[in-house]
Write an enzyme that holds these catalytic residues in place. Structure first.
Site, short mmCIF file in Angstrom:
data_model
loop_
_atom_site.label_atom_id
_atom_site.label_comp_id
_atom_site.label_asym_id
_atom_site.label_seq_id
_atom_site.Cartn_x
_atom_site.Cartn_y
_atom_site.Cartn_z
N PHE A 6 -65.37 -11.68 20.71
CA PHE A 6 -65.11 -10.45 19.95
C PHE A 6 -63.66 -10.38 19.46
CE2 PHE A 6 -68.60 -9.32 22.78
CZ PHE A 6 -69.43 -8.58 21.96
N TYR B 94 -59.20 -11.47 5.55
CA TYR B 94 -60.01 -11.17 6.74
C TYR B 94 -61.42 -11.77 6.60
CZ TYR B 94 -63.17 -8.51 9.72
OH TYR B 94 -64.16 -8.16 10.60
N LEU C 202 -62.91 5.45 9.07
CA LEU C 202 -63.26 6.76 8.56
C LEU C 202 -63.71 7.74 9.64
CD1 LEU C 202 -63.59 8.51 6.02
CD2 LEU C 202 -65.99 7.78 5.96
N ILE D 118 -59.47 10.77 1.46
CA ILE D 118 -60.64 9.96 1.10
C ILE D 118 -60.20 9.07 -0.05
CG2 ILE D 118 -63.00 10.02 0.17
CD1 ILE D 118 -62.73 10.96 3.11
N ARG E 65 -58.96 2.35 -2.14
CA ARG E 65 -58.28 1.39 -1.25
C ARG E 65 -58.62 -0.01 -1.75
NH1 ARG E 65 -59.77 1.67 5.11
NH2 ARG E 65 -61.56 0.52 4.34
N GLY F 280 -59.84 -3.60 -2.32
CA GLY F 280 -60.81 -4.43 -1.59
C GLY F 280 -62.02 -3.67 -1.07
N ASP F 281 -62.15 -2.38 -1.40
CA ASP F 281 -63.31 -1.61 -0.93
C ASP F 281 -64.46 -1.70 -1.93
OD1 ASP F 281 -62.74 -0.49 1.52
OD2 ASP F 281 -61.97 1.40 0.70
#
Ligand code: UDP
Length: 330
Positions: A75, A143, A192, A209, A283, A285-286
């Protein structure tokens, strides 16, 4: 093969600690290895704890030589998209090199079964929704790329050295086990659900948001929230599946998507607090929408989320922050 003794790397972190609780409840003997860079001692749920960093290969090799584990659950990772853009080196080091060290130590000590936490970020922008496992892998962040690189490594280690692996692509991990003293505590918190709850409970004074001009039903992003204990359940089932199929990968989500404003509404309803968020820019890369086609996991693992109803998740997170407003003691 019935497993009894497992090693959980990153078992003091958010998903890892919930997995350890689940594994312990299922009668497994759990050893945690964690460097405590992000995890907390008080989140540890195990019979044995090894403080070690996967980057320290010699130490990892020594630890892997001390016992034979029936399976290794991995993990430990850096997992923030934005941070990975700013500091990709940290992500390649802490994710890819660490995973390489783990695999090398497994190879050297005869460990042959690993269950790896991957992510829907391996897909990049969806070309087709819901996302199924054979969707093209075009990650847009370091990532996502590090996780995909590890998935490839696992594939190659299986073919060449016979190491069995399950690659589990989480959608949005959420929820907690406040009655067992476990919650979500990232510092800083960027997710979130905890951010909305903390704002409702006046533990933070700002809620933004990110973006309200997406092509979705209310202009905010859509995500698929999956409870950490449902994830834990899928890990044990995936581990058992490796006895018959040595290389597997599954999406883990519910198949249902909620907009960011629907999450805010859920917290409003359950807390009774009238939350008024600010809207900020998107944001980077969303993707607008990330929803899983998790039918393969349901079919092949006989897995079904049972705790991932959004309102129940929100209730638990409210309970956790009401009892532990500062999170885990540091
Ligand atoms: N988000 C937001 N405000 C916050 C935190 C997150 O608007 O304070 C949005 C974020 O832009 C995304 C969604 O909530 O659209 C889920 O983000 P989160 O960081 O929880 O998970 P991710 O989808 O990045 O894994």
């Amino acid at each position: 093969m019935k497993i009894s003794r497992v090693l959980v790397i990153g078992g003091a972190g958010y998903v890892g600690s919930h997995f350890c609780l689940f594994a312990t409840k299922n009668g497994l003997d759990v050893t945690v290895m964690d460097n405590l860079s992000k995890g907390y001692r008080s989140a540890l749920r195990c019979s044995e704890f090894i403080q070690a960093d996967l980057l320290d290969y010699d130490n990892v090799l020594m630890r892997f030589s001390e016992h034979k584990y029936d399976a290794i659950f991995h993990f430990a990772a850096n997992c923030l998209v934005g941070e990975s853009v700013l500091d990709p080196a940290a992500y390649y080091r802490n994710n890819v090199i660490s995973a390489y060290n783990m695999l090398e130590a497994m190879k050297a000590t005869g460990h042959d079964k690993v269950i790896f936490s991957s992510t829907c970020a391996v897909y990049g922008y969806p070309k087709k929704l819901p996302l199924c496992e054979d969707h093209p892998k075009e990650p847009i962040s370091p990532y996502g790329r590090t996780k995909l690189a590890i998935e490839w490594m696992l594939e190659d280690y299986n073919k060449a050295y016979g190491i069995k692996s399950a690659r589990l692509r989480y959608f949005n991990a959420a929820g907690c086990e406040p009655d067992f003293g476990l919650g979500e505590d990232h510092r800083p918190e960027t997710h979130l659900v905890p951010n909305v709850v903390r704002f409702a409970l006046k533990l933070s004074d700002e809620l933004t948001i990110f973006g309200n001009d997406y092509p979705t039903r209310d202009g905010t992003c859509i995500r698929d929230y999956i409870h950490v204990m449902d994830l834990a359940d899928a890990h044990l089932k995936a581990c058992a599946r490796l006895d018959t199929v040595p290389l597997i990968r599954f999406n883990l989500g519910t198949g249902a998507g909620f907009t960011n404003l629907e999450v805010v509404d859920s917290v409003k309803r359950i807390s009774g607090v009238n939350i008024v968020p600010k809207f900020g820019p998107r944001r980077p890369g969303d993707p607008a929408e990330l929803v899983a086609d998790a039918s393969a996991a349901q079919r092949d693992l006989n897995w079904k989320p049972t705790r991932s109803d959004l309102d129940s998740i929100v209730k638990e997170v409210i309970k956790w922050f009401s009892t532990c407003p500062q999170g885990y003691p540091s």
